[in-house]
Scaffold this motif. Sequence first.
Motif, PDB file in Angstrom:
ATOM      1  N   ASN A   1      87.860  12.726  17.262  1.00 52.18           N
ATOM      2  CA  ASN A   1      88.372  11.573  16.531  1.00 52.18           C
ATOM      3  C   ASN A   1      87.990  10.267  17.223  1.00 52.18           C
ATOM      4  N   ALA A   2      88.051  10.262  18.561  1.00 52.55           N
ATOM      5  CA  ALA A   2      87.698   9.051  19.301  1.00 52.55           C
ATOM      6  C   ALA A   2      86.211   8.723  19.109  1.00 52.55           C
TER       7      ALA A   2
ATOM      8  N   VAL B   1      83.861   5.270  16.957  1.00 50.54           N
ATOM      9  CA  VAL B   1      82.632   4.533  17.298  1.00 50.54           C
ATOM     10  C   VAL B   1      81.619   4.658  16.160  1.00 50.54           C
ATOM     11  N   VAL B   2      81.457   5.866  15.641  1.00 51.27           N
ATOM     12  CA  VAL B   2      80.505   6.084  14.551  1.00 51.27           C
ATOM     13  C   VAL B   2      80.918   5.284  13.318  1.00 51.27           C
ATOM     14  N   TYR B   3      82.215   5.273  13.014  1.00 53.22           N
ATOM     15  CA  TYR B   3      82.716   4.496  11.876  1.00 53.22           C
ATOM     16  C   TYR B   3      82.325   3.030  12.002  1.00 53.22           C
ATOM     17  N   LEU B   4      82.530   2.458  13.174  1.00 53.29           N
ATOM     18  CA  LEU B   4      82.214   1.045  13.370  1.00 53.29           C
ATOM     19  C   LEU B   4      80.729   0.784  13.162  1.00 53.29           C
TER      20      LEU B   4
ATOM     21  N   GLN C   1      91.445  14.646   9.054  1.00 47.91           N
ATOM     22  CA  GLN C   1      91.341  14.050  10.380  1.00 47.91           C
ATOM     23  C   GLN C   1      90.278  12.944  10.373  1.00 47.91           C
ATOM     24  N   PRO C   2      90.379  11.977  11.308  1.00 46.80           N
ATOM     25  CA  PRO C   2      89.381  10.904  11.358  1.00 46.80           C
ATOM     26  C   PRO C   2      87.949  11.407  11.440  1.00 46.80           C
ATOM     27  N   TYR C   3      87.695  12.436  12.237  1.00 45.41           N
ATOM     28  CA  TYR C   3      86.309  12.902  12.347  1.00 45.41           C
ATOM     29  C   TYR C   3      85.819  13.495  11.035  1.00 45.41           C
TER      30      TYR C   3
ATOM     31  N   VAL D   1      87.527   8.493  24.818  1.00 45.30           N
ATOM     32  CA  VAL D   1      86.075   8.420  24.765  1.00 45.30           C
ATOM     33  C   VAL D   1      85.632   7.400  25.804  1.00 45.30           C
ATOM     34  N   ASP D   2      84.412   7.517  26.275  1.00 46.42           N
ATOM     35  CA  ASP D   2      83.863   6.551  27.233  1.00 46.42           C
ATOM     36  C   ASP D   2      84.060   5.136  26.667  1.00 46.42           C
TER      37      ASP D   2
END
Length: 470
Positions: free
Chosen positions: A79-80, A84-87, A29-31, A108-109
Motif C-alpha cells: 500500500n505504501a 508513490v505510484v498513484y502520485l 486495498q490501496p494497492y 516505504v523508503d
Amino acid sequence: MRALAAAVLAGFIALAGAAPAAGEEMEAQPYELVRTLQRMQDQIAAGSTAAHTGQRALLKLIEERFMAAPATVWQEPRNARAAVVYLLSGGQPSVIRHLLGFEQRPNVDERLLLGALAYVEGREDEARNLLQPVAPRGLAPGLGGQIALVKAALMVRDKPSEAMEMLAVARLLMPGTLVEEAALRREIFVASQLGDLDRFEMLAERYMRRYRHSVYAGNFQQRFAAALTRLDFTKDRDRFGRLDGMLSGLDPATRRDLYLLVSRASVYEGRIEAAIHTARQALALSRPGEETAERARLYQAAAKIVTENGYDEARAELRRIDRTRLSAADLELLDIAQGLARHIRQWPAALPETGEIDEPIAPEPKQKEEPKPKAGQVRPGAKPAATAGAEAPRPTPANRPPSARAPQRAASPPADPQQPLQAGTPAASPARPTPVATSVVQQPTPTITRAQELIGAVDALLEGAKGDKE
C-alpha cells in the motif's frame, strides 16, 4: 460522478481478473486500486479513449479512499508503494502530504515519497538529490519503472545519454504498459537530439509497431515528423529509402498521415527534395479529391515552385488546388506559395532616365580666370587659331557631360530574377530628399508583405533549393 467512478473501478478490477462481489469494491486495498489504475492506463496506451475519459473519475475515487484510510493501512508495504505510484500516475500531491502527516509514516523508503512529491511540484533540484541514490532495478517493477521515468526526466537536459539509459530501464521493468509507451516516446526524441540515427530508427519502428494506436500517438507523430526533418533522413536523398522502410510496416492511413506531416515540415525547413518525395508518397496513398490528396499536392507544388525546372508545373498545380479542402494553416501556405509564384521571376522596376527626373540642376562651377598670354604666346592646351575664336556651345541639361549633371543616387543593381522581391527591405536612401524619391521606389505589394510577415517560409525554401543544387 461517484456512481460512474465505482462502475469504472468495478469494470477494471474485473479486467484485472479479480472481480469482487457486490459492494466488495468499496473494500479494495490501496494497492488494488492503484493496480486497477495502471490497467486502465495500459488501455490508454493501447488506444482506448473510453479509458482515457474514465481515468479522471477513477483518480478522484482513489483520492477519496486514500484520504479516508487510517494510518495502519499504510504500514502494509504494498500500500505504501502504491501511494508513490498513484502520485506519479497523475494523483494529487495533497494526498501524499496527508500521509506524511501521520505520526507513523508509510512503510516505504521516505526518499521515494519525498522525491516523487518534489518532482510533481516542480522542485527538480530537491527531487534529483533525493532520488539520485535510488536504483530503480532494486524496486518492485511497478514502482521501479515509474522512478526510472522520473530520473530520466531530471537528467535529460544535462546528461541526455544517461537519461536514455534510464528510459531503457523503465521500458525493461514495465513492458506493455503506459510507462513503456512514455519511455519510448521520450527516448526517441532524445536520440534525435543526440543525432543517434540508428537508435532513433530502431525505437521509432518499435513505437509505431506497438503503440501507433495510443491516445498519445497523435502528439508523437507531430514531433516525430519534426525530428525527421532535423535528421539526415530528409537531408540526404540516399536516406529516403531508409525512411520509407521505417514507415513500411504501418497501415496505409498512418503511413500517409506521417508522410504528410514530414512533407509539410520539410517545406517550412526548406528541404525541397524531401518535401517533394514525401508529398509524392502521401499522394499515392490518397484517393483523388480527398483532403489528404489536396494537402499532398499543395506541399509538392510549394516545394517545386523554387526549383529550376518545376516552376511552370508547380504554378499551374497551385491554381488547381481545391481551397475548400484545406485547413486555415494550409490556406496560408497556399497563399504564400501563390504569391511567390507570381513574383519569383519579376524584375524590380527600373529607375527613370536622368533626363526625365524633374530635379534642379546644380549650378555650374565658376571657371577660374587665367592670365592673358603675351603677344605671340600660345596658352598651353589652347586650340589652333582656326577654332580658338569659335565660342563653344554653352552646356545645357541635354548635352551636359555626366560629371557635370546634378548628383543623383545610384540605382541598385537588378535583383536575381530567380529570387522573389524582398518586401520590407528599405531602398537606399538618397543623399538628400528630392521630389522624385517617392516616385521611383517600388512599393512592396500586399501579398509579398503578408508572406514575409506570416513566416520565413519563402527564405527557407529558396535556401533549401540552393542547398539541394549544391
